[in-house]
Design a protein around this motif. Sequence first.
Motif, PDB file in Angstrom:
ATOM      1  N   GLU A   3       0.989  -1.232   0.395  1.00  0.00           N
ATOM      2  CA  GLU A   3      -0.099   0.211   0.220  1.00  0.00           C
ATOM      3  C   GLU A   3       0.905   1.285  -0.036  1.00  0.00           C
ATOM      4  OE1 GLU A   3      -1.925  -1.077   3.466  1.00  0.00           O
ATOM      5  OE2 GLU A   3      -3.531  -1.139   2.406  1.00  0.00           O
ATOM      6  N   SER A   4       0.279   2.046  -0.832  1.00  0.00           N
ATOM      7  CA  SER A   4       1.309   3.551  -0.689  1.00  0.00           C
ATOM      8  C   SER A   4       1.119   4.235   0.451  1.00  0.00           C
ATOM      9  CB  SER A   4       0.255   4.674  -1.859  1.00  0.00           C
ATOM     10  OG  SER A   4      -0.434   4.798  -1.365  1.00  0.00           O
ATOM     11  N   PRO A   5       2.177   5.198   1.227  1.00  0.00           N
ATOM     12  CA  PRO A   5       1.236   6.119   2.358  1.00  0.00           C
ATOM     13  C   PRO A   5       0.248   6.644   2.540  1.00  0.00           C
ATOM     14  CG  PRO A   5       3.665   6.646   1.687  1.00  0.00           C
ATOM     15  CD  PRO A   5       2.912   5.683   0.232  1.00  0.00           C
ATOM     16  N   LEU A   6      -0.097   7.265   1.376  1.00  0.00           N
ATOM     17  CA  LEU A   6      -1.698   8.211   0.884  1.00  0.00           C
ATOM     18  C   LEU A   6      -2.452   6.786   1.517  1.00  0.00           C
ATOM     19  CD1 LEU A   6      -3.793  10.317   1.034  1.00  0.00           C
ATOM     20  CD2 LEU A   6      -3.160   9.136  -1.279  1.00  0.00           C
ATOM     21  N   GLU A   7      -2.053   5.684   0.887  1.00  0.00           N
ATOM     22  CA  GLU A   7      -3.473   4.367   1.586  1.00  0.00           C
ATOM     23  C   GLU A   7      -3.401   4.347   2.914  1.00  0.00           C
ATOM     24  OE1 GLU A   7      -4.637   2.563  -2.954  1.00  0.00           O
ATOM     25  OE2 GLU A   7      -2.005   1.844  -1.711  1.00  0.00           O
ATOM     26  N   ILE A   8      -1.978   4.254   3.907  1.00  0.00           N
ATOM     27  CA  ILE A   8      -2.255   3.179   5.531  1.00  0.00           C
ATOM     28  C   ILE A   8      -2.515   4.616   5.059  1.00  0.00           C
ATOM     29  CG2 ILE A   8      -0.320   2.947   6.600  1.00  0.00           C
ATOM     30  CD1 ILE A   8       1.562   1.929   4.615  1.00  0.00           C
ATOM     31  N   TYR A   9      -2.306   6.127   5.519  1.00  0.00           N
ATOM     32  CA  TYR A   9      -3.059   6.620   6.378  1.00  0.00           C
ATOM     33  C   TYR A   9      -4.292   6.949   6.328  1.00  0.00           C
ATOM     34  CZ  TYR A   9      -4.818  11.489   6.903  1.00  0.00           C
ATOM     35  OH  TYR A   9      -5.095  13.173   7.973  1.00  0.00           O
ATOM     36  N   ALA A  10      -4.748   7.150   5.027  1.00  0.00           N
ATOM     37  CA  ALA A  10      -6.409   6.764   4.821  1.00  0.00           C
ATOM     38  C   ALA A  10      -6.802   5.581   5.548  1.00  0.00           C
ATOM     39  CB  ALA A  10      -6.846   6.265   3.423  1.00  0.00           C
ATOM     40  N   LYS A  11      -7.115   4.487   5.445  1.00  0.00           N
ATOM     41  CA  LYS A  11      -7.005   3.335   6.398  1.00  0.00           C
ATOM     42  C   LYS A  11      -7.795   3.597   8.309  1.00  0.00           C
ATOM     43  CE  LYS A  11      -6.419  -0.231   3.265  1.00  0.00           C
ATOM     44  NZ  LYS A  11      -6.317  -1.819   2.695  1.00  0.00           N
ATOM     45  N   SER A  12      -6.207   4.239   8.400  1.00  0.00           N
ATOM     46  CA  SER A  12      -5.852   4.474   9.634  1.00  0.00           C
ATOM     47  C   SER A  12      -6.403   5.564  10.242  1.00  0.00           C
ATOM     48  CB  SER A  12      -3.860   4.971  10.206  1.00  0.00           C
ATOM     49  OG  SER A  12      -4.029   5.471  11.425  1.00  0.00           O
ATOM     50  N   LEU A  13      -6.826   6.797   9.306  1.00  0.00           N
ATOM     51  CA  LEU A  13      -7.444   7.641  10.076  1.00  0.00           C
ATOM     52  C   LEU A  13      -8.766   7.400   9.981  1.00  0.00           C
ATOM     53  CD1 LEU A  13      -7.841  10.335  10.188  1.00  0.00           C
ATOM     54  CD2 LEU A  13      -8.739  10.499   7.436  1.00  0.00           C
ATOM     55  N   VAL A  14      -9.474   6.067   9.198  1.00  0.00           N
ATOM     56  CA  VAL A  14     -11.055   6.107   9.516  1.00  0.00           C
ATOM     57  C   VAL A  14     -11.053   4.850  10.935  1.00  0.00           C
ATOM     58  CG1 VAL A  14     -12.331   4.075   8.464  1.00  0.00           C
ATOM     59  CG2 VAL A  14     -11.910   5.877   7.069  1.00  0.00           C
ATOM     60  N   LYS A 400       4.993   2.081   9.771  1.00  0.00           N
ATOM     61  CA  LYS A 400       6.682   0.973   9.595  1.00  0.00           C
ATOM     62  C   LYS A 400       6.437  -0.210   9.796  1.00  0.00           C
ATOM     63  CE  LYS A 400       9.363   5.197  11.305  1.00  0.00           C
ATOM     64  NZ  LYS A 400      10.215   6.488  11.615  1.00  0.00           N
ATOM     65  N   ALA A 401       5.241  -0.212  10.727  1.00  0.00           N
ATOM     66  CA  ALA A 401       4.788  -2.183  10.510  1.00  0.00           C
ATOM     67  C   ALA A 401       4.399  -2.330   9.514  1.00  0.00           C
ATOM     68  CB  ALA A 401       4.445  -2.111  11.907  1.00  0.00           C
ATOM     69  N   HIS A 402       5.629  -3.123   8.829  1.00  0.00           N
ATOM     70  CA  HIS A 402       4.555  -3.103   7.085  1.00  0.00           C
ATOM     71  C   HIS A 402       3.518  -4.592   6.666  1.00  0.00           C
ATOM     72  CE1 HIS A 402       7.733  -0.270   6.078  1.00  0.00           C
ATOM     73  NE2 HIS A 402       8.522  -1.292   7.129  1.00  0.00           N
ATOM     74  N   THR A 403       3.400  -5.568   8.019  1.00  0.00           N
ATOM     75  CA  THR A 403       2.508  -6.059   7.387  1.00  0.00           C
ATOM     76  C   THR A 403       1.534  -6.033   8.557  1.00  0.00           C
ATOM     77  OG1 THR A 403       3.806  -7.951   8.971  1.00  0.00           O
ATOM     78  CG2 THR A 403       4.407  -7.855   7.200  1.00  0.00           C
ATOM     79  N   PRO A 404       0.460  -6.635   8.098  1.00  0.00           N
ATOM     80  CA  PRO A 404      -1.252  -6.362   9.222  1.00  0.00           C
ATOM     81  C   PRO A 404      -0.532  -7.355  10.018  1.00  0.00           C
ATOM     82  CG  PRO A 404      -1.242  -7.463   6.691  1.00  0.00           C
ATOM     83  CD  PRO A 404       0.029  -7.397   6.625  1.00  0.00           C
ATOM     84  N   ALA A 405      -0.202  -8.573  10.417  1.00  0.00           N
ATOM     85  CA  ALA A 405       0.231  -8.939  11.452  1.00  0.00           C
ATOM     86  C   ALA A 405       1.057  -7.562  12.565  1.00  0.00           C
ATOM     87  CB  ALA A 405       1.457 -10.049  10.927  1.00  0.00           C
ATOM     88  N   ARG A 406       2.146  -7.110  12.070  1.00  0.00           N
ATOM     89  CA  ARG A 406       2.937  -6.467  12.590  1.00  0.00           C
ATOM     90  C   ARG A 406       2.334  -5.052  13.208  1.00  0.00           C
ATOM     91  NH1 ARG A 406       8.717  -6.170   9.987  1.00  0.00           N
ATOM     92  NH2 ARG A 406      10.100  -9.098  10.758  1.00  0.00           N
ATOM     93  N   GLN A 407       1.267  -4.567  12.177  1.00  0.00           N
ATOM     94  CA  GLN A 407       0.512  -3.611  12.581  1.00  0.00           C
ATOM     95  C   GLN A 407      -0.606  -3.714  13.775  1.00  0.00           C
ATOM     96  OE1 GLN A 407      -1.435  -2.256   8.940  1.00  0.00           O
ATOM     97  NE2 GLN A 407      -0.145  -1.362   8.059  1.00  0.00           N
ATOM     98  N   ARG A 408      -0.803  -5.384  13.913  1.00  0.00           N
ATOM     99  CA  ARG A 408      -1.611  -5.597  14.597  1.00  0.00           C
ATOM    100  C   ARG A 408      -1.156  -5.835  15.982  1.00  0.00           C
ATOM    101  NH1 ARG A 408      -4.011  -9.285  10.911  1.00  0.00           N
ATOM    102  NH2 ARG A 408      -2.050 -10.226  11.313  1.00  0.00           N
ATOM    103  N   GLU A 409       0.638  -6.152  16.261  1.00  0.00           N
ATOM    104  CA  GLU A 409       0.947  -6.483  17.400  1.00  0.00           C
ATOM    105  C   GLU A 409       1.717  -4.488  18.162  1.00  0.00           C
ATOM    106  OE1 GLU A 409       4.544  -8.403  16.367  1.00  0.00           O
ATOM    107  OE2 GLU A 409       3.674 -10.156  16.402  1.00  0.00           O
TER     108      GLU A 409
END
Length: 664
Positions: A3-14, A400-409
């Motif tokens: 995902e692009s940084p913009l897409e990551i930001y958009a999902k995180s914002l929601v 910076k947690a590049h995978t969904p698993a690391r983001q959950r962690e």
Amino acid sequence: MSESPLEIYAKSLVAEVQEQARTEGTTTPEAFTRMTLDDLTDISYIQNAATAYHKSHGHEIHGYGFRDDDRTLDLFTTDFTLDPMGPRLTKTAATSLFKRLLTFIRRSPDLIVDVEDAFDVHDMCVKVSKSIHTVEKIRLFILSNRMSSAADFTDDVFDGIPVSQEVWDLARLFRVHQAGSTAEPISVVFDPPIGCVAAPASDDDVAVVLATVPGKVLADLYEAHDTRLLELNVRSFLQTRGAVNKGIRDTLLNAPRRFLAYNNGITVTASGVDFVHGQDGEPTHISAVHEIQVVNGGQTTATLHHVLTKDKNPLSGVYVQMKLTTIASNQLQEIVPKISEYSNSQNRVTLVDFSSNHAFHVDFQRKSRLLLANGKGGSGKETRWFFERARGQYTDRLSKAHTPARQREFKAEYPPTQKFNKADLAKYIHSWCQHPHHVSRGAQKNFGEFMIRLGQRSPYIDATYCRRVIAMAILFKGIDKIAATHQAGNIKSFVTTYTMARLALATGQRVDLDRIWHEQQLSDALDSAVHELVPLVMDVITRPRGPLVSEWAKKEDCWRAVSAITWKIPKSLKQELREEPIDDLVLLGEAPAAPEQVEVSEVPAEEWHAIAFWVRETRSLSLVQSQIALRMGKMVEAGDIPNAKLIEEAEAVRQEAVRLGFAL
């Protein structure tokens, strides 16, 4: 495909908006509106903004605000979606939303009686209907988490008042997020160019130019950009109340041609300057300045504006000396605070005093993130609190947690509900220290007051201080949830801070913050007491001495009225109170004396190695903390002398390890 940084930001914002809405018991559009208004306030793009939602056939509005001088009215409407990367916001849709805001302005006088029971909407209607006769400018905003395909909108007019229209879409919000605590850059064109003298360059990254600027040019710049022209997070100054500022104003009014001789001038920074060159190739005039900031001389600039607009003085013959320092963009954040700190000025409020790089915020971030919090209700699932010293730090770490698993962690370790920023911290502490009228004046003004108090005497920040401030956050959030159950609605922010202040007053600040930290929630007795107190506080706040609840809550008289509420502490809560208060003096604390630091360095190497091993085995602390203990052990083993910073960090790790059960 990543995902692009913009897409990551958009999902995180929601996700953040949904969590905020769930926590506050409100809708996602309202939560998004509140968060975006806070961000725009942080970058000084707006001031004194409040959420208030009203919709009827032909109009819809989510919030409003006024600049400090009451000459500009801001109105906001929100376009929030759970699919931010889906269909774009079209120009047709945006035009319709802007028309709904204008319709609201037109209808606001007639709505006052209809919405009398909705305090927030009633206040909005009263203020907007009155302002139409006094404001000189109206700004309409669409706040959207979608990408917009709408180009710039042309200015409009409402009953002779200029109206601007702006869309803050996903891309624009993302740029603010990327910039952290930096506002959108300002570029200024000087027409005609102003004369200058370039000083010999002494540094590849820094160049200095001297110039004299017509006072009206500076006043017009302030008119166009307001406090964005000044350094970020410095209090805007629009009234000549101090002795120095009265002197500036008097000189402008009575001896304008001597202003250049009397005034110290302004210090300005920029990332680039466009010059007009003479025949010899040397710069003779400045035609444009890019990423301009007035880092010193904000009072001069604001007073020039005041005299031009309020005193109706044309500033004829007024000139101001300007030192313009050009700095490479990547050096701005490092060098600008130093220029501001060292500049000679009148009663200045420096960038270093208010920025995220202030030592207090740096220390609090570093030490608070080391703390492990117990799971609520004895769940055993330990977490950490995330203090966001600069905007976007949490999202940056998450990205910076590049995978969904690391983001959950990461989210499991630092839950989104346990994130708070500088303005939140000021709100929690001021509520505990019984300054709810400051909190009610808005995040920016309250933060300014907090930093003034901090400048008078800064606390010693250790693990205990951080735990107690986070306990204040837990208490504040707990009261906020209870206030929602009592239908506090959009006056909930006032009810929460006043209830917390009244609780602190009634108990003599003896609510056990250490217990709240340990349990990560309010006790049953405390919860029950807050349920008793909230309706009493609401009753006082909703009976304003004046027409508007929002203005009443900002006054110290409101706090006096709430302080006078008759309320007896329940017996069950009395039994839980500390013997000694956690007041301002206790919170200040004392830095450990030098002998204590020496004692830390004399802890045997074996103990430091044991702590590092215990941390790795139990995972009770972070890898960084394990490495601090290991590094300390190696230095002691080698006979090296650790520096003060390592001693401080190692002592914090050792104390926390012992608290969590480490023993030799």
